[in-house]
Design a protein around this motif. Structure first.
Motif, PDB file in Angstrom:
ATOM      1  N   HIS A 232     -45.230  30.586 -97.582  1.00  0.00           N
ATOM      2  CA  HIS A 232     -46.142  29.713 -97.417  1.00  0.00           C
ATOM      3  C   HIS A 232     -45.976  28.445 -98.483  1.00  0.00           C
ATOM      4  CE1 HIS A 232     -50.306  28.084 -97.847  1.00  0.00           C
ATOM      5  NE2 HIS A 232     -50.330  28.414 -96.663  1.00  0.00           N
TER       6      HIS A 232
ATOM      7  N   TYR B 201     -48.975  33.737 -98.358  1.00  0.00           N
ATOM      8  CA  TYR B 201     -50.436  33.770 -98.094  1.00  0.00           C
ATOM      9  C   TYR B 201     -50.949  34.961 -97.534  1.00  0.00           C
ATOM     10  CZ  TYR B 201     -55.101  32.406 -96.309  1.00  0.00           C
ATOM     11  OH  TYR B 201     -56.386  32.476 -95.847  1.00  0.00           O
ATOM     12  N   SER B 202     -52.153  35.677 -97.901  1.00  0.00           N
ATOM     13  CA  SER B 202     -52.695  36.775 -97.195  1.00  0.00           C
ATOM     14  C   SER B 202     -53.968  36.627 -97.201  1.00  0.00           C
ATOM     15  CB  SER B 202     -52.265  38.166 -98.213  1.00  0.00           C
ATOM     16  OG  SER B 202     -52.775  37.916 -99.416  1.00  0.00           O
ATOM     17  N   PHE B 203     -54.538  37.411 -96.175  1.00  0.00           N
ATOM     18  CA  PHE B 203     -56.056  37.572 -95.908  1.00  0.00           C
ATOM     19  C   PHE B 203     -56.295  38.952 -95.523  1.00  0.00           C
ATOM     20  CE2 PHE B 203     -59.749  37.457 -93.057  1.00  0.00           C
ATOM     21  CZ  PHE B 203     -60.651  36.925 -93.964  1.00  0.00           C
ATOM     22  N   GLY B 204     -57.286  39.678 -96.077  1.00  0.00           N
ATOM     23  CA  GLY B 204     -57.652  41.019 -95.532  1.00  0.00           C
ATOM     24  C   GLY B 204     -57.041  41.952 -96.525  1.00  0.00           C
ATOM     25  N   ARG B 205     -56.729  41.583 -97.653  1.00  0.00           N
ATOM     26  CA  ARG B 205     -56.203  42.849 -98.503  1.00  0.00           C
ATOM     27  C   ARG B 205     -57.312  43.828 -99.138  1.00  0.00           C
ATOM     28  NH1 ARG B 205     -54.334  41.035-103.579  1.00  0.00           N
ATOM     29  NH2 ARG B 205     -55.446  39.178-103.507  1.00  0.00           N
TER      30      ARG B 205
ATOM     31  N   TRP C  88     -52.442  44.507 -93.734  1.00  0.00           N
ATOM     32  CA  TRP C  88     -53.251  43.340 -93.881  1.00  0.00           C
ATOM     33  C   TRP C  88     -53.381  42.549 -92.885  1.00  0.00           C
ATOM     34  CZ3 TRP C  88     -50.192  41.172 -98.994  1.00  0.00           C
ATOM     35  CH2 TRP C  88     -50.560  42.318-100.008  1.00  0.00           C
ATOM     36  N   PRO C  89     -54.413  42.085 -92.457  1.00  0.00           N
ATOM     37  CA  PRO C  89     -54.606  41.047 -91.122  1.00  0.00           C
ATOM     38  C   PRO C  89     -53.763  39.909 -90.985  1.00  0.00           C
ATOM     39  CG  PRO C  89     -56.633  41.834 -91.866  1.00  0.00           C
ATOM     40  CD  PRO C  89     -55.798  42.153 -92.903  1.00  0.00           C
ATOM     41  N   VAL C  90     -53.461  39.247 -92.216  1.00  0.00           N
ATOM     42  CA  VAL C  90     -52.921  37.790 -92.195  1.00  0.00           C
ATOM     43  C   VAL C  90     -51.959  37.804 -93.572  1.00  0.00           C
ATOM     44  CG1 VAL C  90     -53.003  35.531 -92.558  1.00  0.00           C
ATOM     45  CG2 VAL C  90     -54.717  36.444 -91.100  1.00  0.00           C
ATOM     46  N   LEU C  91     -50.609  37.777 -93.140  1.00  0.00           N
ATOM     47  CA  LEU C  91     -49.605  37.827 -94.144  1.00  0.00           C
ATOM     48  C   LEU C  91     -48.522  36.782 -93.673  1.00  0.00           C
ATOM     49  CD1 LEU C  91     -48.332  38.449 -97.031  1.00  0.00           C
ATOM     50  CD2 LEU C  91     -47.113  40.412 -95.666  1.00  0.00           C
ATOM     51  N   ILE C  92     -48.502  35.756 -94.533  1.00  0.00           N
ATOM     52  CA  ILE C  92     -47.586  34.319 -94.141  1.00  0.00           C
ATOM     53  C   ILE C  92     -46.443  34.238 -95.265  1.00  0.00           C
ATOM     54  CG2 ILE C  92     -47.180  32.061 -93.628  1.00  0.00           C
ATOM     55  CD1 ILE C  92     -50.163  32.015 -92.699  1.00  0.00           C
TER      56      ILE C  92
END
Length: 486
Positions: free
Chosen positions: A87, A51-55, A80-84
């Motif tokens: 997930h 899971y990613s956010f901010g690409r 990237w700000p968020v990378l899990i």
């Protein structure tokens, strides 16, 4: 490359889900993918279970007094700000995802780097792998000659920035052959494993397509069944709604019939099971990789993929009249390879130097027609692989400034043939050959299989007649009687 993936999907008509928005809301529909849809799937981390956010982010700027927004992309996952990771369950691993992104980036063209770009058509097998050993830049490839059949590698060096001219340049034929031969020698122990993988993939490729069609048929049947249930649930007085639902149901049934026909056709045309003879043939190819490499069905693109799979790059430099190649293998090993450079007037069709020496020597004893006969008898071919004729021998002599044979020239030098020596000694030619083999008569040959040349002075030796083998007589048997014929 993404384009090759797209061609595979289009060739087998494999459909992928696409989100569409209609008056019924957002629904997934199955369609043959486009280039953009495949690029989006391969670039999305969710495909790899992450899971990613901010690409993407928005950059604001002022232009003519107005605010302009530009959507930018962060290509490096570390930004990237968020990378899990892990997930959810992914289709591929994160390592495979990162490898795919590197391959996609390396396949990009128009960057000005000759090492970038997917494998293209052309005979140059080392395009994108060669690096100049003098300036460290990547080498370019050029196709010249009639129909672009002549390949050449060259380094621009500082020609573009300082006008200093090209750094190095050389023909591709011998270098490609040398590197290909070295790679085959290194891969020879892995040939059996490659053959076993080929046998396994032969059965997997067809089953993958059939599995996709079976899943698509299952989905189509589900949608057709749902359309039927919706049609059954409508009241008869709602004619307009019933007509629309009936139309949808019919469309789903058409899709089901089409997929069934495709699956039945593929099952009927499936390749037969591999026989023991087929398996033995593939295993034999695994033992002899050179036969596979030189097979007419193997295209330059396949050879390029093999080279790129085992080589990271090849550093090239000159040492005298040789091209020095330093092969960097996947895994960190290095191999040094030496290849002779082409000299002016020498190309792939140049006749070997040994053939020139033979013709030079034969022209002192024979005419052009006799030389052509001897060369063909010795299985010596021209540079193009043709047999010799009187015209070809004459053309070869004129090109290499070899004088033509004059009648009586051999007699002036005091040289004899086997037939002339046998006539002078009053013996058979077989006896002369026996004496040459035992060393009783000194003689020389231009090459193995060529006629013997005997010096007339050696036959003038008085002791030569004593060396002639005596004719053997059979021992007399008292029990043997002679037949008397009347």
């Amino acid at each position: 490359s993404i384009r090759q993936v797209l061609i595979w999907f289009q060739k087998d008509r494999i459909e992928l889900p696409v989100t569409t928005t209609s008056h019924d809301g957002t629904q997934p529909t199955w369609k043959v993918p486009t280039y953009t849809s495949i690029r989006v799937i391969l670039g999305n981390p969710i495909y790899a279970g992450a899971y990613s956010f901010g690409r993407k982010y928005t950059r604001m700027r002022l232009e003519n007094g107005r605010k302009r927004a530009t959507v930018c992309r962060r290509n490096n996952p570390e930004t990237w700000p968020v990378l899990i990771h892990d997930h959810h369950e992914g289709y591929i691993t994160w390592a495979e995802y990162e490898r795919n992104q590197r391959v996609i980036a390396d396949n990009a063209t128009g960057t000005g780097d000759p090492a970038k770009g997917a494998i293209r058509k052309g005979e140059g097998l080392l395009a994108g792998l060669l690096r100049c050993g003098r300036c460290g830049r990547k080498l370019y490839v050029a196709y010249n000659g009639k129909g672009g059949n002549t390949t050449r590698y060259y380094c621009k060096g500082k020609d573009g920035t300082h006008g200093a001219g090209q750094c190095i340049g050389f023909g591709a034929l011998r270098v490609d052959q040398g590197v290909g031969k070295e790679v085959l020698q290194q891969l020879q122990p892995l040939g059996i494993e490659a053959a076993l993988n080929a046998i396994e993939r032969r059965s997997e490729q067809a089953s993958d397509v059939q599995t996709q069609l079976a899943l698509a048929l299952e989905q189509a049947r589900f949608e057709a069944d749902r359309a039927r249930r919706q049609y059954d649930a409508i009241e008869p007085e709602n004619r307009l709604v019933a007509t629309e639902l009936e139309r949808r149901w019919n469309e789903r049934l058409v899709v089901v019939r089409q997929l069934q026909d495709r699956l039945e056709t593929m099952t009927a045309q499936a390749a037969p099971a591999m026989t023991p003879a087929d398996r033995d043939r593939i295993m034999a190819l695994g033992v002899d990789l050179e036969q596979v490499w030189n097979h007419p069905a193997v295209t330059p693109e396949i050879r390029k993929r093999i080279l790129r799979a085992v080589l990271t790059e090849v550093v090239v430099n000159f040492e005298g009249d040789k091209i020095v190649l330093l092969l960097h293998w996947q895994g960190g090993d290095h191999t040094k390879l030496m290849v002779h450079k082409n000299r002016p007037g020498h190309n792939r069709w140049t006749t070997e130097k040994s053939t020139e020496d033979v013709i030079q020597e034969l022209s002192r004893n024979y005419k052009d027609s006799g030389i052509a006969t001897l060369l063909n008898h010795l299985s010596i071919r021209t540079g193009h692989g043709n047999t010799w004729t009187t015209a070809r021998v004459r053309s070869f002599r004129e090109k290499h400034d070899i004088p033509v044979y004059r009648t009586g020239e051999r007699a002036e030098r005091g040289e004899l043939t086997v037939a002339e020596a046998a006539s002078q000694l009053s013996v058979r030619e077989f006896t002369i050959h026996r004496m040459i083999n035992t060393g009783a008569i000194p003689a020389r040959q231009v090459c193995k299989g060529a006629p013997w040349i005997i010096s007339e002075k050696s036959l003038a030796d008085p002791s030569i007649k004593d060396r002639i083998p005596k004719r053997r007589r059979s021992a007399e048997d008292p029990n043997q009687t002679s037949l008397q014929f009347q």
